[in-house]
Design a protein around this motif. Structure first.
Motif, PDB file in Angstrom:
ATOM      1  N   UNK A  95      20.622   0.723  -5.841  1.00  0.00           N
ATOM      2  CA  UNK A  95      19.552   0.174  -6.692  1.00  0.00           C
ATOM      3  C   UNK A  95      18.881   1.254  -7.531  1.00  0.00           C
ATOM      4  N   UNK A  96      19.001   2.508  -7.083  1.00  0.00           N
ATOM      5  CA  UNK A  96      18.414   3.634  -7.806  1.00  0.00           C
ATOM      6  C   UNK A  96      19.259   3.991  -9.030  1.00  0.00           C
ATOM      7  N   UNK A  97      20.558   3.649  -8.962  1.00  0.00           N
ATOM      8  CA  UNK A  97      21.495   4.075 -10.008  1.00  0.00           C
ATOM      9  C   UNK A  97      21.479   3.174 -11.232  1.00  0.00           C
ATOM     10  N   UNK A  98      22.430   3.442 -12.117  1.00  0.00           N
ATOM     11  CA  UNK A  98      22.596   2.648 -13.337  1.00  0.00           C
ATOM     12  C   UNK A  98      24.023   2.130 -13.330  1.00  0.00           C
ATOM     13  N   UNK A 142      22.826  -4.759  -9.306  1.00  0.00           N
ATOM     14  CA  UNK A 142      22.880  -4.270 -10.682  1.00  0.00           C
ATOM     15  C   UNK A 142      21.714  -3.296 -10.844  1.00  0.00           C
ATOM     16  N   UNK A 143      22.050  -2.011 -10.825  1.00  0.00           N
ATOM     17  CA  UNK A 143      21.011  -0.981 -10.864  1.00  0.00           C
ATOM     18  C   UNK A 143      20.649  -0.599 -12.291  1.00  0.00           C
ATOM     19  N   UNK A 144      19.337  -0.518 -12.527  1.00  0.00           N
ATOM     20  CA  UNK A 144      18.867  -0.022 -13.838  1.00  0.00           C
ATOM     21  C   UNK A 144      17.807   1.040 -13.608  1.00  0.00           C
ATOM     22  N   UNK A 145      17.994   1.816 -12.553  1.00  0.00           N
ATOM     23  CA  UNK A 145      16.965   2.786 -12.151  1.00  0.00           C
ATOM     24  C   UNK A 145      15.864   2.014 -11.438  1.00  0.00           C
ATOM     25  N   UNK A 146      15.281   2.611 -10.417  1.00  0.00           N
ATOM     26  CA  UNK A 146      14.262   1.889  -9.640  1.00  0.00           C
ATOM     27  C   UNK A 146      12.881   2.356 -10.094  1.00  0.00           C
ATOM     28  N   UNK A 147      12.045   1.403 -10.519  1.00  0.00           N
ATOM     29  CA  UNK A 147      10.706   1.778 -10.974  1.00  0.00           C
ATOM     30  C   UNK A 147       9.779   1.997  -9.775  1.00  0.00           C
ATOM     31  N   UNK A 172      12.441   6.339  -6.547  1.00  0.00           N
ATOM     32  CA  UNK A 172      11.848   5.389  -7.492  1.00  0.00           C
ATOM     33  C   UNK A 172      10.832   6.131  -8.363  1.00  0.00           C
ATOM     34  N   UNK A 173      10.777   5.771  -9.634  1.00  0.00           N
ATOM     35  CA  UNK A 173       9.924   6.512 -10.578  1.00  0.00           C
ATOM     36  C   UNK A 173       8.470   6.580 -10.110  1.00  0.00           C
ATOM     37  N   UNK A 174       7.954   5.474  -9.582  1.00  0.00           N
ATOM     38  CA  UNK A 174       6.548   5.444  -9.155  1.00  0.00           C
ATOM     39  C   UNK A 174       6.386   5.502  -7.645  1.00  0.00           C
ATOM     40  N   UNK A 175       7.453   5.780  -6.898  1.00  0.00           N
ATOM     41  CA  UNK A 175       7.379   5.717  -5.447  1.00  0.00           C
ATOM     42  C   UNK A 175       7.237   4.270  -4.982  1.00  0.00           C
ATOM     43  N   UNK A 176       6.966   4.087  -3.687  1.00  0.00           N
ATOM     44  CA  UNK A 176       6.890   2.733  -3.123  1.00  0.00           C
ATOM     45  C   UNK A 176       5.727   2.637  -2.143  1.00  0.00           C
ATOM     46  N   UNK A 177       5.080   1.476  -2.094  1.00  0.00           N
ATOM     47  CA  UNK A 177       4.141   1.187  -0.996  1.00  0.00           C
ATOM     48  C   UNK A 177       4.664  -0.071  -0.315  1.00  0.00           C
ATOM     49  N   UNK A 178       5.055   0.066   0.948  1.00  0.00           N
ATOM     50  CA  UNK A 178       5.688  -1.047   1.665  1.00  0.00           C
ATOM     51  C   UNK A 178       4.783  -1.476   2.820  1.00  0.00           C
ATOM     52  N   UNK A 206      -0.404   4.127   6.761  1.00  0.00           N
ATOM     53  CA  UNK A 206      -1.759   3.642   6.925  1.00  0.00           C
ATOM     54  C   UNK A 206      -1.632   2.258   7.577  1.00  0.00           C
ATOM     55  N   UNK A 207      -1.661   2.215   8.916  1.00  0.00           N
ATOM     56  CA  UNK A 207      -1.437   0.950   9.631  1.00  0.00           C
ATOM     57  C   UNK A 207      -0.038   0.436   9.352  1.00  0.00           C
ATOM     58  N   UNK A 208       0.035  -0.760   8.781  1.00  0.00           N
ATOM     59  CA  UNK A 208       1.341  -1.365   8.507  1.00  0.00           C
ATOM     60  C   UNK A 208       1.874  -1.011   7.120  1.00  0.00           C
ATOM     61  N   UNK A 209       1.176  -0.138   6.410  1.00  0.00           N
ATOM     62  CA  UNK A 209       1.615   0.215   5.056  1.00  0.00           C
ATOM     63  C   UNK A 209       2.167   1.642   5.017  1.00  0.00           C
ATOM     64  N   UNK A 210       3.328   1.754   4.409  1.00  0.00           N
ATOM     65  CA  UNK A 210       3.990   3.060   4.251  1.00  0.00           C
ATOM     66  C   UNK A 210       3.935   3.424   2.762  1.00  0.00           C
ATOM     67  N   UNK A 211       3.343   4.578   2.458  1.00  0.00           N
ATOM     68  CA  UNK A 211       3.282   5.026   1.059  1.00  0.00           C
ATOM     69  C   UNK A 211       4.275   6.155   0.855  1.00  0.00           C
ATOM     70  N   UNK A 212       5.272   5.863   0.011  1.00  0.00           N
ATOM     71  CA  UNK A 212       6.354   6.821  -0.221  1.00  0.00           C
ATOM     72  C   UNK A 212       6.164   7.434  -1.604  1.00  0.00           C
ATOM     73  N   UNK A 213       5.975   8.748  -1.699  1.00  0.00           N
ATOM     74  CA  UNK A 213       5.783   9.351  -3.010  1.00  0.00           C
ATOM     75  C   UNK A 213       7.107   9.478  -3.767  1.00  0.00           C
ATOM     76  N   UNK A 214       7.039   9.488  -5.087  1.00  0.00           N
ATOM     77  CA  UNK A 214       8.214   9.867  -5.884  1.00  0.00           C
ATOM     78  C   UNK A 214       8.330  11.385  -5.735  1.00  0.00           C
ATOM     79  N   UNK A 215       9.401  11.846  -5.152  1.00  0.00           N
ATOM     80  CA  UNK A 215       9.517  13.288  -4.851  1.00  0.00           C
ATOM     81  C   UNK A 215      10.985  13.617  -4.606  1.00  0.00           C
TER      82      UNK A 215
END
Ligand SMILES: O=C(O)C1=C[C@@H](OP(=O)(O)O)[C@@H](O)[C@H](O)C1
Ligand SMILES: C=C(OP(=O)(O)O)C(=O)O
Length: 415
Positions: A95-98, A142-147, A172-178, A206-215
């Motif tokens: 999903x990260x690819x093109x 169908x990957x178009x880069x992951x925002x 992902x360009x903006x990272x993810x919060x799951x 943070x509890x049930x939320x995972x914050x993943x930085x773009x890095x």
């Protein structure tokens, strides 16, 4: 009595994560003491199908050349065999690819759920074409880069979907919060977070939320631990024979939750010594019954179920619903095989209870599940006449299992 030292092969779960992280890192990663098994070869072949160079020529080290922007090929077909890890983690990398990346797997894997991952990727704007039954493999990413962005994920049926998204998140360009609901197999998620850190990325929880930085991930020279689920058979062998076994390389410092199987054996009367890097178990004159919640370590449920009849009281294993959607329905498979051995057993939606008994020899129906084959082989240390309808299925994670067990029998003077 002196301890028998048994070395078990590398961890399937660590291999899968290390292969993903290496494939996404900016440079060349070497994996030392790699596990060569059907699952890890499926992962490596999947990466190669996506255009990522994995050199597995040596049994001592696999070498991966990373692509931080995702798969380099514009189109690919990946076949992930029976491997839950490869089937769940690789589409997130795609999903990260093109490009257009088609995924398919064995009949067994096609039956296993994929819908939480498909739903999550769609929520992040990724196009997924379901090419078979909805919510299952085969499908095309169908990957178009992951925002990136935020999403909610149901992790109650498998933690592998969360791991897939966590691993892909930094790309992902903006990272993810799951935000997750109903998480099973928590130690596998902790392993994911620890290994992401080892490759240079820290996730905030943070509890049930995972914050993943773009890095960026950095390449590494990585030493793979022995597999703790594979070790459960060896430790169970000590438990049912009254012998002493030491497994080096696996202890309280392990990344794998399944090292806690030793605690279950301790509760059943085994003498257990676990330091940071090794585990020694001595079986007692007789095992005691136990009630145990195995939600965190459910790959060892069949190991315990298969030795349970030798305990003096009932063994009840709870909170393991998701073992019904693994390589087979493991609660049903354990029930069926214990019955074949003449043992009294009952199951419910998410539990199994096994009564003390004296198993008698029978053919075990493996349901093409390595853990059923390996678990009931350990019952066979006390019960003559146990055979397997599919001994080769152990190749998924422990191809040398039968040789290891034959060596143990020879060392212990058993026929
Ligand atoms: O992430 C992993 O490496 C694994 C997670 C667990 O699956 P679930 O999360 O589906 O329980 C486990 O059973 C499997 O063998 C490996
Ligand atoms: C459930 C298992 O595997 P998978 O990675 O295919 O989910 C397992 O090895 O017990």
């Amino acid at each position: 009595m002196s301890a028998t030292v048994v070395r078990v092969p590398g961890s399937k779960s660590i291999m899968a994560r290390a292969l993903f992280l290496a494939a996404a890192a900016d440079g060349v990663t070497t994996l030392r003491h790699p596990l060569r098994s059907d699952d890890t070869e499926a992962f490596a072949d999947g990466l190669r199908a996506l255009g990522i160079d994995v050199d597995l020529a040596s049994d001592d080290a696999w070498v991966v050349t990373g692509h931080p922007d995702g798969p380099p090929l514009p189109a690919a077909r990946a076949y992930t065999r029976d491997a839950g890890t490869a089937s769940r983690f690789l589409p997130a990398l795609a999903a990260v690819g093109h490009g257009e990346y088609a995924f398919d797997a064995s009949a067994q894997m096609r039956r296993r759920p994929m819908d939480p991952l498909i739903g999550a990727l769609r929520a992040l704007g990724v196009e997924i074409r379901e090419d078979g039954e909805p919510g299952r493999l085969p499908f095309t990413v169908v990957g178009r880069g992951l925002k990136g962005g935020t999403l909610t994920l149901d992790a109650s049926i498998s933690s592998q979907f969360l791991t897939a998204l966590l691993l892909a998140g930094p790309l992902a360009a903006d990272g993810l919060a799951i935000t997750v609901t109903g998480m099973v197999s928590v130690p596998y998620v902790e392993m994911t977070l620890a290994m992401m850190r080892q490759f240079g990325v820290t996730v905030e929880r943070d509890g049930d939320t995972f914050r993943v930085p773009a890095a960026p991930y950095g390449p590494r020279d990585y030493d793979v631990e022995p597999d703790a689920s594979s070790a459960s058979y060896v430790l169970a062998a000590a438990a049912v024979t009254g012998r002493t076994v030491t497994v080096p390389g696996l202890g309280t410092g392990s990344l794998q939750g399944d090292v806690r199987f030793a605690d279950v054996l301790r509760r059943m009367g085994c003498d257990v010594h676990q330091d940071a890097t090794s585990t020694t178990v001595t079986g007692p004159a007789s095992l005691t019954g136990v009630t145990v919640n195995m939600r965190d370590i459910s790959d060892t449920m069949p190991t315990l179920a298969a030795i349970a009849p030798f305990a003096t009281g009932p063994v009840r294993i709870e909170d393991v619903y998701n073992t019904r959607v693994k390589e087979c329905d493991r609660l049903a498979a354990c029930e069926e095989n214990l019955r074949r051995l003449g043992v009294t057993v009952a199951t419910g939606r998410d539990w199994i209870e096994i009564q003390p008994g004296t198993p008698t020899g029978a053919e075990i129906a493996c349901f093409a599940d390595h853990r059923i084959a390996m678990s009931f082989s350990i019952t066979g240390l006390r019960t003559p006449g146990i055979t397997l309808d599919d001994p080769q299925c152990v190749k998924k994670t422990f191809p040398t299992f039968h040789t290891m067990l034959a060596d143990l029998r020879a060392q212990w003077g058993m026929a």
